[in-house]
Design a protein around this motif. Structure first.
Motif, mmCIF file in Angstrom:
data_model
loop_
_atom_site.group_PDB
_atom_site.id
_atom_site.type_symbol
_atom_site.label_atom_id
_atom_site.label_comp_id
_atom_site.label_asym_id
_atom_site.label_seq_id
_atom_site.Cartn_x
_atom_site.Cartn_y
_atom_site.Cartn_z
ATOM 1 N N GLU A 178 55.946 -8.384 -38.854
ATOM 2 C CA GLU A 178 55.112 -8.281 -40.297
ATOM 3 C C GLU A 178 55.452 -7.100 -41.260
ATOM 4 O O GLU A 178 56.126 -6.104 -40.606
ATOM 5 C CB GLU A 178 53.690 -8.149 -39.597
ATOM 6 N N VAL A 179 55.370 -7.145 -42.358
ATOM 7 C CA VAL A 179 55.509 -6.343 -43.526
ATOM 8 C C VAL A 179 54.401 -5.844 -43.776
ATOM 9 O O VAL A 179 53.311 -6.525 -44.090
ATOM 10 C CB VAL A 179 56.370 -7.022 -44.407
ATOM 11 N N GLY A 180 54.179 -4.497 -43.987
ATOM 12 C CA GLY A 180 53.125 -3.919 -44.492
ATOM 13 C C GLY A 180 53.230 -2.770 -45.405
ATOM 14 O O GLY A 180 54.368 -1.966 -45.156
ATOM 15 N N SER A 181 52.505 -2.082 -46.165
ATOM 16 C CA SER A 181 52.371 -1.184 -46.891
ATOM 17 C C SER A 181 51.146 -0.702 -47.470
ATOM 18 O O SER A 181 50.060 -1.585 -47.525
ATOM 19 C CB SER A 181 53.559 -1.214 -47.938
ATOM 20 N N SER A 182 51.065 0.538 -48.190
ATOM 21 C CA SER A 182 49.586 0.924 -48.557
ATOM 22 C C SER A 182 49.410 -0.229 -49.907
ATOM 23 O O SER A 182 48.103 -0.391 -49.955
ATOM 24 C CB SER A 182 49.580 2.149 -49.186
ATOM 25 N N LEU A 184 50.453 -3.308 -50.530
ATOM 26 C CA LEU A 184 50.186 -4.615 -49.690
ATOM 27 C C LEU A 184 48.481 -4.557 -49.278
ATOM 28 O O LEU A 184 47.980 -5.503 -49.206
ATOM 29 C CB LEU A 184 51.237 -5.035 -48.586
ATOM 30 N N LEU A 185 48.236 -3.504 -48.700
ATOM 31 C CA LEU A 185 46.831 -3.271 -48.130
ATOM 32 C C LEU A 185 45.679 -3.391 -49.138
ATOM 33 O O LEU A 185 44.669 -4.273 -48.926
ATOM 34 C CB LEU A 185 46.673 -2.284 -47.031
ATOM 35 N N ASP A 438 45.806 -10.809 -44.770
ATOM 36 C CA ASP A 438 47.029 -10.936 -44.259
ATOM 37 C C ASP A 438 47.795 -9.537 -43.966
ATOM 38 O O ASP A 438 48.935 -9.800 -43.259
ATOM 39 C CB ASP A 438 48.070 -11.580 -45.518
ATOM 40 N N GLN A 439 46.993 -8.492 -43.954
ATOM 41 C CA GLN A 439 47.559 -7.339 -43.351
ATOM 42 C C GLN A 439 46.892 -6.899 -41.975
ATOM 43 O O GLN A 439 47.371 -5.924 -41.301
ATOM 44 C CB GLN A 439 47.343 -6.088 -44.269
#
Length: 733
Positions: A178-182, A184-185, A438-439
């Protein structure tokens, strides 16, 4: 043809002018709404409202934790993380994917990929302590962090990380990638907020229409309050768009303001349309345009005055929010003020114009009343109540034993409020990421499998390593602290994570701060931010409570000439709102609603701090709406010469149906928004729906008539100086 009487007061003149010139009124509203739609939804300025919203994860105060977060943030670089778990990180296939990813990231200007796999193992086979937090605790996962300078091509970086995640899932179907970041959140929460808004409206509006069909018996009359609600919502969104240029507006603000505006405007529209039909039918003379205009003027002099008073009390409640420090609270307060003003203006101008155009059709029984069986039901529950009926009979029964029922109602409310004694404040924006986001897989896997890399519940920040070690040893001895990590250098400071027992972090933060070390230090983390946010509200509570209480007492006194009635209203509202907080504690903090509302109780650390504040403020404002509805009718009867006992019974009879219908619609509105995915909206929707339910049943149907009857000898009492003040400045149209 007889001329309609000249309007006597400002409200009557305003509504009368709107009714006499309906097309001008509608044109003015069309311009206002067209502007709101253009800027807030279409985005003619280049951005729409949702483009300008933010969601900072709940860091809404400027306390100690915010200072520490600034120190830890360091540079303005933007980053995104590829989380991989559930595979052998030494697998050559996985290694090849990571190597290829590094080459593609390197092609993006100034972008870098941190690859902890590139560092050799220590002689004992362990990981380098500098990157140990980037590996899963079970050894079957790794975090790959890519960075670009501020303003760099972060979208290109995220695209490459997602391509690599797809390749990893193809090579290892059982693995999590999974790809995440601030950013994206934030985008995910905004998307969830939009979805919740649409879902809430989709649930609330049809049911509200159904209730009003039962009340009015026809689509024309039922549609008018709904039209007013749509106008208020659109106008409120336009106002919020303007406020985004003055302060940070969180996604939560839109949902809260929309729900409040929807409920208020339907309440006011219901009252105005119902009173117009009553006034219109009272005169058996010729049904002319002047007759209709006269009925509109009389409606403004009675129901319009009640709307103005009720709206003023609600606006005072919204004004109280401006005394708090956090921007999100101020934004909600400004939004509430705006939507209240629009709701009042709609009820006093737009609805009179529509009433003037509707003609005889609005007063005639609707088509639904002609259906066999249905007609009798609609007549029984219609908007215009007879002088004798269910509510007058109920009131007279209550009046036989007013003291017992008053004390019994107080006891029930106190019992319902008892769980509030165990209230634990939380920040659901951080604790409860919606499953639909999705996060969600990224955040939950990061928390469970990479605890050293996840945002800690409690974290210590110090200038030097020696001080960090000293402080860590002291903190480790505190109750509810399970362990303290090794200090890690971050930028120019040292950070130490503190592992605490589940749902005890706020208490640990307070314990740490109660014994501060002699050197420069900071405490941060999710629980520290919750504590700071709660404390940032503390300074505003006395001012807000004072303004709301004083404003309400003053308005009710000027309306009634009594000092007892306002104090009774404050006490009854406090008890019903306390019961609502008790329900939140039982349902969310203790997890009783987990199955019904689809959340994991392990991820709910308590009742959201913001929800508690807004429940008291908006719940109080809504309760005062119904207080005004009843008092206006009781005072009408008393001023007409009825005894106190008779005025109370007839006042309840005349207002009971409208209060019940309005409360049912409000409950539906907030329950509709409670079906959303954001935990803060779930909690607020449940709290306000329950507050209105209690207020419309136990408080208005039992406690109010019982207390007013029991204390009728002192009910209208005020000191002589205040009586003289009321005689000179008392409110009347």
């Amino acid at each position: 043809m007889t001329d309609s009487p000249a309007p006597r007061g400002a409200l009557a003149r305003l509504s009368g002018a709107s009714a006499r010139h309906p097309f001008r009124t509608l044109a003015a509203w069309a311009v206002v709404l067209g502007t709101a739609i253009a800027v807030a939804l279409v985005g003619v300025t280049g951005e729409d409202l949702f483009d300008r919203l933010g969601s900072d994860g709940g860091s809404w105060s400027n306390g100690e934790s915010a200072e520490a977060d600034d120190l830890l943030a360091g540079t303005d670089a933007e980053s995104a993380t590829l989380l991989v778990h559930g595979l052998d990180v030494a697998d050559p296939v996985f290694g090849a994917i990571v190597e290829d990813l590094g080459e593609r990231i390197a092609e993006i200007p100034d972008a870098t990929l941190g690859n902890p796999l590139a560092l050799p193992l220590l002689p004992d086979g362990g990981r380098d302590p500098r990157v140990a937090g980037l590996f899963a605790e079970d050894g079957d996962g790794v975090l790959l962090v890519a960075e670009v300078p501020a303003g760099g091509d972060i979208d290109g970086v995220i695209h490459e990380l997602r391509e690599a995640a797809d390749d990893i899932r193809d090579a290892s179907p059982a693995a999590i990638a999974e790809v995440g970041s601030s950013d994206l959140l934030v985008e995910s929460i905004i998307a969830t907020s939009e979805s919740d808004l649409q879902r809430g409206e989709a649930v609330a509006l049809p049911i509200a229409l159904l209730v009003m069909l039962v009340v009015f018996g026809g689509f024309l009359a039922a549609g008018m309050p709904l039209l007013g609600a749509i106008v208020s919502i659109l106008g409120g969104l336009g106002a919020l768009f303007g406020f985004t240029h003055l302060l940070d507006v969180n996604t939560t603000v839109v949902n809260v303001v929309t729900a409040v505006g929807l409920g208020l405007s339907i309440d006011y529209g219901l009252l105005i349309v119902s009173r117009f039909r009553e006034e219109y039918r009272q005169d058996a003379g010729e049904r002319t345009r002047e007759h209709r205009l006269a009925a509109i003027v009389r409606t403004a002099e009675t129901a319009g005055r009640t709307v103005a008073y009720s709206g003023t009390v609600f606006a005072i409640a919204g004004l109280g929010l401006l005394f708090f420090e956090p921007d999100i609270v101020k934004a909600i307060g400004l939004g509430a003020l705006s939507v209240t003003v629009i709701s009042i203006a709609s009820a006093l101008t737009l609805l009179p114009a529509l009433l003037a155009l509707s003609g005889e059709r609005l007063a005639r029984p609707g088509l639904l009343t002609r259906l066999p069986g249905v007609g009798r039901l609609l007549t029984r529950f219609g908007d215009v109540a007879p002088d004798e009926g269910f509510f007058s009979k109920l009131t007279r029964r209550i009046q036989r034993h007013p003291a017992i029922i008053t004390l019994g109602a107080f006891a029930v409310l106190l019992l319902l409020a008892a769980p509030a004694l165990g209230l634990r404040l939380a920040n659901t924006a951080v604790d409860s990421i919606p499953v639909s986001s999705d996060q969600y897989p990224f955040v939950t896997t990061l928390t469970e499998e990479f605890p050293q890399a996840a945002d800690p519940r409690v974290s210590l920040v110090i200038r030097t390593e020696d001080d960090a070690l000293t402080w860590a040893a002291d903190v480790e001895r505190l109750p509810n602290v399970e362990s303290v990590g090794i200090p890690i250098a971050v930028n120019d400071v040292w950070q130490t994570s503190v592992v605490v027992e589940s749902k005890t972090g706020s208490g640990v933060v307070r314990a740490i701060r109660a014994e501060p070390p002699a050197f420069e230090h900071w405490v941060t983390g999710a629980d520290a931010r919750t504590v700071d946010f709660s404390e940032s509200l503390t300074s505003g509570i006395p001012w807000a409570a004072g303004v709301i209480s004083l404003g309400t007492v003053l308005l009710l006194f000027l309306m009634t000439g009594s000092l007892v009635i306002p104090l009774k209203a404050l006490l009854a509202s406090a008890l019903s709102l306390g019961a609502s907080i008790g329900l939140l504690v039982w349902g969310f903090q203790d997890g009783a609603f987990a199955g019904l509302m689809g959340f994991d109780p392990a991820n709910v650390y308590g009742v959201d701090t913001l929800v508690v504040l807004l429940t008291f403020v908006f719940g109080f404002g809504l309760a005062m709406d119904y207080e005004m509805f009843i008092l206006s009718r009781v005072k009408e009867r008393r001023d007409a010469g009825a005894s106190d006992t008779e005025a109370i019974a007839l006042g309840l009879q005349r207002s009971g149906r409208i209060i019940t219908s309005a409360a049912l619609i409000i409950i539906v509105v907030f329950a509709g928004f409670a079906t959303g995915d954001l935990m803060i909206i779930k909690q607020l929707g449940v709290a306000l729906a329950f507050a209105v339910l209690l207020d419309a049943t136990i408080v208005r149907c039992l406690l109010v008539p019982a207390f007013m009857t029991w204390q009728r000898r002192i009910l209208w009492w005020a000191p002589r100086p205040l009586k003289r003040l009321h005689a000179r400045f008392g409110l009347s149209d």
